[in-house]
Design a protein around this motif. Structure first.
Motif, mmCIF file in Angstrom:
data_model
loop_
_atom_site.group_PDB
_atom_site.id
_atom_site.type_symbol
_atom_site.label_atom_id
_atom_site.label_comp_id
_atom_site.label_asym_id
_atom_site.label_seq_id
_atom_site.Cartn_x
_atom_site.Cartn_y
_atom_site.Cartn_z
ATOM 1 N N GLU A 52 0.842 -1.215 0.000
ATOM 2 C CA GLU A 52 0.000 0.000 0.000
ATOM 3 C C GLU A 52 0.866 1.250 0.000
ATOM 4 O O GLU A 52 0.447 2.289 -0.501
ATOM 5 C CB GLU A 52 -1.008 0.003 1.162
ATOM 6 C CG GLU A 52 -0.435 -0.145 2.556
ATOM 7 C CD GLU A 52 -0.085 -1.598 2.875
ATOM 8 O OE1 GLU A 52 -0.767 -2.500 2.377
ATOM 9 O OE2 GLU A 52 0.897 -1.808 3.600
ATOM 10 N N LEU A 79 -3.184 -6.148 -2.265
ATOM 11 C CA LEU A 79 -4.218 -5.368 -1.586
ATOM 12 C C LEU A 79 -5.596 -6.017 -1.677
ATOM 13 O O LEU A 79 -6.322 -6.036 -0.678
ATOM 14 C CB LEU A 79 -4.212 -3.915 -2.074
ATOM 15 C CG LEU A 79 -3.020 -3.134 -1.508
ATOM 16 C CD1 LEU A 79 -2.813 -1.826 -2.239
ATOM 17 C CD2 LEU A 79 -3.196 -2.891 -0.016
ATOM 18 N N ASN A 94 -11.371 -4.165 4.989
ATOM 19 C CA ASN A 94 -11.181 -2.711 4.898
ATOM 20 C C ASN A 94 -11.315 -2.310 3.426
ATOM 21 O O ASN A 94 -10.420 -2.559 2.619
ATOM 22 C CB ASN A 94 -9.784 -2.384 5.458
ATOM 23 C CG ASN A 94 -9.410 -0.915 5.308
ATOM 24 O OD1 ASN A 94 -10.172 -0.117 4.764
ATOM 25 N ND2 ASN A 94 -8.216 -0.575 5.789
ATOM 26 N N SER A 109 -10.951 0.349 1.985
ATOM 27 C CA SER A 109 -9.885 1.230 1.486
ATOM 28 C C SER A 109 -8.758 0.440 0.842
ATOM 29 O O SER A 109 -8.021 0.967 0.008
ATOM 30 C CB SER A 109 -9.299 2.072 2.620
ATOM 31 O OG SER A 109 -10.310 2.804 3.228
ATOM 32 N N ASP A 110 -8.587 -0.815 1.230
ATOM 33 C CA ASP A 110 -7.562 -1.633 0.584
ATOM 34 C C ASP A 110 -7.878 -1.821 -0.902
ATOM 35 O O ASP A 110 -6.975 -1.828 -1.734
ATOM 36 C CB ASP A 110 -7.455 -3.005 1.271
ATOM 37 C CG ASP A 110 -6.735 -2.926 2.608
ATOM 38 O OD1 ASP A 110 -5.845 -2.063 2.756
ATOM 39 O OD2 ASP A 110 -7.067 -3.721 3.501
ATOM 40 N N ALA A 124 -7.183 1.466 -2.627
ATOM 41 C CA ALA A 124 -5.730 1.640 -2.798
ATOM 42 C C ALA A 124 -5.220 0.768 -3.943
ATOM 43 O O ALA A 124 -4.348 1.184 -4.717
ATOM 44 C CB ALA A 124 -5.004 1.306 -1.497
HETATM 45 C C1 LIG Z 1 -7.491 0.503 5.486
HETATM 46 O O1 LIG Z 1 -6.721 0.397 4.296
HETATM 47 C C2 LIG Z 1 -5.983 1.564 3.965
HETATM 48 C C3 LIG Z 1 -5.359 1.340 2.591
HETATM 49 O O2 LIG Z 1 -4.637 0.157 2.498
HETATM 50 C C4 LIG Z 1 -4.977 1.861 5.054
HETATM 51 O O3 LIG Z 1 -4.259 3.037 4.726
HETATM 52 C C5 LIG Z 1 -5.701 2.040 6.374
HETATM 53 O O4 LIG Z 1 -4.758 2.214 7.404
HETATM 54 C C6 LIG Z 1 -6.560 0.806 6.675
HETATM 55 N N1 LIG Z 1 -7.344 1.036 7.863
HETATM 56 C C7 LIG Z 1 -7.263 0.262 8.937
HETATM 57 C C8 LIG Z 1 -8.185 0.604 10.066
HETATM 58 O O5 LIG Z 1 -6.485 -0.684 9.014
#
Ligand SMILES: *[C@@H]1O[C@H](CO)[C@@H](O)[C@H](O)[C@H]1NC(C)=O
Length: 683
Positions: free
Chosen positions: A227, A265, A274, A276-277, A280
């Motif tokens: 990431e 990811l 998550n 957001s992964d 990303a």
């Molecule tokens: C969720 O994923 C993002 C991107 O990989 C990362 O930056 C973020 O820290 C993650 N959040 C948690 C709570 O682990």
């Protein structure tokens, strides 16, 4: 600074692990079908036969890196670099099933049993058993992928594999706790093991859920922080040889590792839940192609990332790993941009870098490639002078054992089911058939008849026991108005109107709600010619999934022939015609000969039934060194008469220009040539 970042992540992860009561994995949007349920047909079947009759299907007979005499004790690549046999197995399992080769299947099976038979007391698998060689985890990962395909094809083998895997995972977890088993390559390829662990979690958790998730987390913490590597801030925006590497690990910018790392990811998302992964992963994918992308669909990395220039190289291993990662990214996220890219890579970058009979492959391909020969000097800072020769093992042997996964896995990932297995989705377009049983015992048989990508017409015939939803990917390069669907009976359909599934970037789904019984569907996917802007004001030309190139007439010289196998020759190609052309893109015209039967092999000089013509003129275009084209000249002057040249699918060319300087034809607007302004797009 980076160490701190990685450590911080580990602490967060550890807290999450202890707090979580019952660990789960996020489900994928789509599930693959077991090996054997999707088969190639038509020209794709012919292509798999060509591969089988080429070095892929014969290397076990003579190539000491994978030949059986060297599995034990010998000084083979397999035994000292660990992974050659593992790679071969990963490819030959699907290859043998797709062409129904009992000989190759038996060989694969023999390898499978050999590896499991020699598992030691501790649980270790592989050539280090009974030796004092250091034990690093990653050489086994391609073996896991091969074995997963094999046991899905023959479930009677599954208990044996699962039992061995549980023992190995226990050991691997202990090793990771002690900081063992991870060197440079295991660090960057941890995601491949994570995928195998996730397969175990999905199908055979057997009460070991916590251990499986813990192992995934430990792999991630001990491995490359993808990431961060793929972040906007740190991702290299140009060829890296002149950049300061913020990592103390060069291999984080290594093309094959990055291609494999694109799975990291989406694999992470499954155990972190998550979202957001996944975002990303998507952003990292876009960065890769914005700063290193090729018109062939692949990216530039002649060992390390190498920017946008047309004379730099893309490694063959990177091509096939990118295809596999793109398929996985689509399956986890449902985003069709990955599928569009995989199809483009498969129909351009893959065939371009292997001889038509599939006995010779390059290590590096160039988008503008005016010779394939010993290059001294060469344009690749990290690779040797033989890197673009076609042969058994120029530069390094890894691509020889790894490339054969390309075509087979394209086919095995071409159809997927929804997570609840109620619907079937056609991801890649090409001639194939499917026999599967969907949820509720709905037996479905599908045949896709088409010459795509050499045709715009796709015939699909479906026989199903019960009504069901058939989804088909409509590629992003097909305009909305262009899609024509013709269904012979009472089915309903729509294109891309499901807001949940609609994805940005043009690609979308065709939804067909089919009744029980037989249905016939015809889909037309006409595309416009499009122009891609490249460095130095040059252009690349596309239509549909195909990139078009000027195929440079060539001579072929045999440099050497392998003493063990006469067909394994190293070939040099020299241009015997002018290639220093500028083109006027407004004069491009596309032609298709739909009557032609496709020959086998098809990916060769002048064989494709699609081509373009364009007005061109010779310009001053120097060589760099004496074996590769310098950058395309900007705003060049014609030094010869205008003429019309033919452009062919990139994948059929071996010497080529496909990033062209531009000039303005005098023939424009005179009726001598077209004057169409084609859409310009960013790939
Ligand atoms: C969720 O994923 C993002 C991107 O990989 C990362 O930056 C973020 O820290 C993650 N959040 C948690 C709570 O682990």
């Amino acid at each position: 600074m980076f160490m701190r970042k990685v450590l911080g992540f580990a602490l967060i992860g550890a807290r999450a692990a202890s707090a979580a009561a019952k660990p789960t994995l996020a489900s994928k949007q789509y599930e693959t079908l077991p090996l054997g349920q999707i088969l190639p047909e038509g020209w794709l079947y012919d292509q798999l036969v060509v591969q089988t009759e080429g070095v892929a299907g014969h290397m076990h007979e003579f190539y000491d890196l994978v030949a059986k005499s060297d599995w034990i004790g010998g000084h083979s690549y397999y035994s000292y670099l660990e992974e050659a046999g593992s790679y071969w197995f990963n490819a030959m399992v699907p290859n043998s099933v797709l062409v129904k080769s009992s000989e190759l299947y038996e060989k694969s099976l023999e390898f499978f049993h050999y590896v499991l038979d020699t598992q030691d007391e501790s649980g270790w698998l592989g050539p280090e058993v009974g030796t004092d060689k250091p034990r690093y985890l990653w050489g086994r990962y391609p073996f896991f992928f091969g074995a997963i395909q094999l046991v899905e094809y023959d479930p009677s083998l599954e208990p044996r594999f699962v039992e061995a895997m549980h023992r190995f995972i226990r050991l691997a977890n202990d090793m990771l706790r002690k900081g063992e088993g991870v060197e440079h390559w295991a660090s960057t390829r941890w995601e491949d093991f994570a995928l195998a662990l996730q397969w175990m979690f999905d199908r055979h958790p057997d009460g070991k859920e916590e251990l499986l998730i813990d192992t995934m987390q430990r792999l991630k913490w001990s491995g490359a922080p993808w990431e961060d590597i793929f972040s906007e801030e740190l991702f290299p925006k140009e060829a890296v040889e002149n950049l300061e590497n913020p990592w103390d690990e060069d291999l984080f910018w290594h093309g094959v590792n990055l291609a494999e790392g694109m799975k990291a990811l989406p694999a992470t998302y499954r155990f972190t839940h998550n979202a957001s992964d996944l975002e990303a992963a998507s952003a990292g994918w876009d960065l890769m192609f914005r700063y290193h992308g090729r018109p062939s669909g692949a990216f530039n990395a002649d060992e390390l990332l190498s920017g946008l220039e047309a004379n730099r190289g893309s490694e063959l291993c990177l091509v096939v790993e990118l295809m596999f990662s793109g398929s996985f990214l689509f399956q986890v996220s449902g985003d069709l941009k990955y599928a569009d890219r995989v199809e483009r890579v498969t129909y351009n970058a893959l065939p371009a870098t292997i001889t038509a009979d599939m006995w010779g492959r390059q290590y590096l391909q160039q988008q503008n490639q005016v010779a394939a020969k010993n290059m001294t000097p060469n344009p690749f800072p990290e690779d040797g002078p033989d890197s673009n020769i076609f042969g058994l093992e120029p530069n390094y042997p890894c691509c020889t054992v790894n490339f054969p996964q390309g075509w087979p896995k394209f086919v095995t990932n071409a159809f997927v089911t929804s997570a609840d297995e109620s619907s079937l989705t056609q991801v890649y377009i090409g001639p194939m058939s499917v026999n599967t049983i969907l949820a509720g015992g709905n037996a479905v048989h599908v045949t896709v008849s088409t010459q795509y990508p050499f045709s715009d017409t796709v015939h699909i015939s479906v026989v199903a026991d019960k009504p069901f939803l058939y989804k088909m990917r409509i590629p992003g390069w097909v305009s909305d108005e262009g899609v024509r669907v013709d269904v012979d009976r009472d089915a309903t359909y729509s294109v891309g109107d499901d807001t949940l599934e609609y994805t940005k970037g043009g690609a979308r789904f065709l939804y067909l709600w089919l009744p029980a019984g037989a249905s016939r569907i015809q889909v037309e996917l006409p595309a416009e010619i499009s122009i891609e802007e490249r460095p130095h004001k040059s252009v690349a030309v596309h239509r549909g999934p195909l990139n078009y190139a000027f195929d440079i007439e060539r001579t072929e010289t045999i440099l050497k022939s392998d003493p063990r196998e006469a067909r394994a020759v190293d070939l040099q190609y020299d241009a015997v015609a002018d290639w220093e052309y500028a083109i006027d893109p407004t004069t491009l015209r596309f032609y298709m000969d739909e009557e032609t039967e496709l020959p086998a092999p098809i990916w060769d000089y002048g064989l494709a039934p699609v081509w373009m013509t364009v007005r061109a003129c010779l310009i001053e275009w120097p060589l760099g060194g004496d074996t590769f084209a310098a950058h395309p000249p900007e705003s060049p002057a014609c030094v010869g008469e205008e003429r019309e040249i033919v452009l062919s699918p990139y994948g059929t060319t071996k010497l080529r220009i496909s990033e062209f300087p531009v000039f303005q034809s005098k023939g424009r607007n005179t009726g001598m040539a077209g004057d169409k302004q084609f859409p310009v797009h960013e790939l």
